[in-house]
Design a protein around this motif. Structure first.
Motif, short mmCIF file in Angstrom:
data_model
loop_
_atom_site.label_atom_id
_atom_site.label_comp_id
_atom_site.label_asym_id
_atom_site.label_seq_id
_atom_site.Cartn_x
_atom_site.Cartn_y
_atom_site.Cartn_z
N ASN A 1 -37.38 -44.23 -36.02
CA ASN A 1 -37.36 -45.49 -36.77
C ASN A 1 -37.56 -46.71 -35.87
O ASN A 1 -37.21 -47.82 -36.28
CB ASN A 1 -36.07 -45.64 -37.58
CG ASN A 1 -35.85 -44.49 -38.54
OD1 ASN A 1 -34.90 -43.71 -38.37
ND2 ASN A 1 -36.71 -44.35 -39.52
N GLU B 1 -27.69 -42.74 -35.94
CA GLU B 1 -27.14 -43.88 -36.67
C GLU B 1 -25.67 -44.04 -36.27
O GLU B 1 -24.94 -43.06 -36.12
CB GLU B 1 -27.24 -43.63 -38.18
CG GLU B 1 -26.61 -44.70 -39.04
CD GLU B 1 -27.60 -45.72 -39.57
OE1 GLU B 1 -27.18 -46.86 -39.80
OE2 GLU B 1 -28.78 -45.39 -39.74
N ASP B 2 -25.25 -45.30 -36.07
CA ASP B 2 -23.85 -45.60 -35.72
C ASP B 2 -23.37 -44.72 -34.57
O ASP B 2 -22.26 -44.18 -34.59
CB ASP B 2 -22.94 -45.40 -36.94
CG ASP B 2 -23.26 -46.38 -38.05
OD1 ASP B 2 -23.69 -47.51 -37.74
OD2 ASP B 2 -23.11 -46.01 -39.23
N HIS C 1 -32.78 -52.80 -34.44
CA HIS C 1 -33.02 -53.16 -35.83
C HIS C 1 -32.22 -54.41 -36.19
O HIS C 1 -31.04 -54.53 -35.82
CB HIS C 1 -32.61 -52.00 -36.76
CG HIS C 1 -33.04 -52.21 -38.18
ND1 HIS C 1 -32.29 -52.94 -39.07
CD2 HIS C 1 -34.15 -51.80 -38.84
CE1 HIS C 1 -32.91 -52.97 -40.24
NE2 HIS C 1 -34.03 -52.28 -40.14
N HIS D 1 -30.64 -55.38 -38.66
CA HIS D 1 -29.39 -55.15 -39.38
C HIS D 1 -28.55 -54.04 -38.74
O HIS D 1 -27.60 -53.54 -39.36
CB HIS D 1 -29.68 -54.82 -40.84
CG HIS D 1 -30.47 -55.88 -41.55
ND1 HIS D 1 -29.99 -57.16 -41.76
CD2 HIS D 1 -31.72 -55.87 -42.07
CE1 HIS D 1 -30.90 -57.88 -42.40
NE2 HIS D 1 -31.96 -57.12 -42.59
N HIS E 1 -29.31 -50.92 -38.02
CA HIS E 1 -29.50 -49.55 -38.50
C HIS E 1 -30.09 -48.65 -37.41
O HIS E 1 -30.72 -49.11 -36.47
CB HIS E 1 -30.43 -49.54 -39.71
CG HIS E 1 -29.91 -50.28 -40.90
ND1 HIS E 1 -28.63 -50.11 -41.38
CD2 HIS E 1 -30.49 -51.20 -41.71
CE1 HIS E 1 -28.44 -50.89 -42.43
NE2 HIS E 1 -29.56 -51.57 -42.64
N TRP E 2 -29.89 -47.34 -37.57
CA TRP E 2 -30.64 -46.29 -36.87
C TRP E 2 -30.44 -46.26 -35.36
O TRP E 2 -31.30 -45.82 -34.63
CB TRP E 2 -32.13 -46.39 -37.20
CG TRP E 2 -32.40 -46.34 -38.66
CD1 TRP E 2 -31.83 -45.51 -39.58
CD2 TRP E 2 -33.31 -47.17 -39.40
NE1 TRP E 2 -32.32 -45.75 -40.84
CE2 TRP E 2 -33.23 -46.78 -40.76
CE3 TRP E 2 -34.18 -48.20 -39.05
CZ2 TRP E 2 -33.99 -47.37 -41.76
CZ3 TRP E 2 -34.93 -48.81 -40.04
CH2 TRP E 2 -34.82 -48.39 -41.38
#
Length: 391
Positions: free
Chosen positions: A180, A138-139, A187, A189, A191-192
């Motif tokens: 994910n 993530e990020d 994604h 939005h 994410h992940w």
């Protein structure tokens, strides 16, 4: 009177269209449904003369820490159940080449424990599967991702004898599944993942194929039921959404090969008795691998263009989740294997080949190179089998 009837019909059509559109977005089908329908209704199934060879590959997002990151005893119990029960189940079945079912364990880097990999390596050394790389992040940044993947590949190779090696450089290479399903920061939005040039990083760190898809959400590419090459756009996410199909007489293109499993609609499962459920090749206790689903997977006829007599089925699971192990190691999966052997392994119309992720890649590359005949001859076409370590 006629005018009112026409207006009523128009209103009904608009309502149906609105409900259909809402359902499509509710189920995250908007990224792939148009292309799927186009292929389903306007493309004919290729004709096969002689024997159809069925390559069957079972890939696993294998996560022993599932919802219990601080319970090492639970992790051990989950891994040990696979060590004990999988050989018992798999030994009951053999393909046309004498191989038992081969499970491809995509192990998450962030859950690495040496003792778990020691056990899995031992299982693989006995012929029951192979190990590849899985990752949740993530990020993230490109530099960090490059370091993480390179180090994990080296660890799996050096400590456990896992992963194939590049025939030129001798460095470890790997198949990949993104946690994910958010490959290449896809994604909606953000994410992940966080890495828009993830395809480039994967290529640079030795990834030879991605096996993330099909997915259950908008990360799914527009292309379905195919193998295709994707070219990275480092400035944008989801670069794999389009690309060039893998074909006989072709060659590698872009940055990464995407090998998808069967996707569409499950003809034997209906919601509310009306709408067919979406088929995403996912196997678990509430989505069991029934004979009808197996037939549906075969019917998708995923193949390298120009070699329709070699078809590929890649299904997936989360094998370390407690609620699903009974279905994956017991009678439900045995029903699947019995059906595969009884219907798709008669030696004349069909031949069944249980393959690992690496072997599936090798056989697909052999098809791309124009090879013919029995795909069993090409299990190690480019990448040789790893020398897994026994305990």
């Amino acid at each position: 009177m006629i005018t009112y009837i026409v207006l009523a019909l128009i209103v009904l059509i608009l309502i149906a269209a609105g409900l259909g559109t809402a359902l499509i977005y509710q189920k995250d089908m908007q990224t792939w449904i148009l292309g799927y329908w186009k292929n389903a209704f306007f493309s004919s199934k290729p004709e096969v003369k002689g024997t159809t060879h069925v390559m069957f590959c079972f890939v696993d997002h294998y996560e022993p820490q599932w919802l219990n990151k601080d319970n090492i005893e639970l992790e051990r119990a989950r891994v040990d159940r696979w060590m004990q029960d999988y050989p018992v189940m798999a030994s009951k079945f053999t393909d046309a080449d004498g191989y038992h079912p081969k499970h491809s364990f995509f192990f998450p880097e962030e859950e690495y424990r040496e003792e778990h990999l020691d056990k899995l390596s031992d299982l693989c050394a006995r012929g029951f599967g192979e190990i590849e790389i899985h990752l949740h992040h993530e990020d993230d940044t490109s530099d960090n991702l490059r370091t993480v993947l390179s180090n994990f590949a080296q660890t799996l190779h050096e400590k456990h004898g896992a992963l194939a090696t590049d025939p030129v450089t001798g460095k470890p290479v790997y198949a990949f599944i993104h946690g994910n399903w958010a490959l290449d920061n896809s994604h909606p939005h953000g994410h992940w993942c966080g890495v828009n040039d993830e395809l480039t990083v994967l290529k640079e760190t030795g990834c030879y194929v991605d096996m993330t898809f099909p997915s259950p959400d908008a990360t799914q590419p527009a292309l379905t039921n195919c193998f295709h090459y994707a070219k990275d756009d480092p400035a944008k996410p989801k670069s794999y959404n389009s690309g060039k199909l893998m074909k006989t007489g072709g060659e590698a293109w872009g940055d990464l090969l995407i090998m998808q499993g069967p996707m569409g609609f499950n003809k034997e499962a209906f919601k509310f008795g009306i709408l067919p459920k979406i088929e995403r090749a996912d196997i678990r206790d509430n989505c069991r691998p029934t004979p009808g689903r197996v037939d549906n997977w075969v019917d998708k006829h995923i193949h390298v263009e120009g070699r329709p007599e070699w078809i590929f089925i890649k299904i997936h699971t989360h094998g370390a989740q407690d609620t699903d192990m009974g279905a994956l190691l017991g009678e439900p999966v045995e029903i699947m294997h019995r059906h595969l052997n009884e219907k798709y392994n008669d030696g004349e119309k069909y031949k069944l080949h249980y393959v690992s992720a690496r072997e599936m890649y090798n056989i697909a590359k052999a098809a791309e190179a124009g090879k013919q005949g029995d795909p069993n001859d090409y299990r190690d076409f480019i990448l040789k089998k790893p020398a897994f370590k026994r305990i």
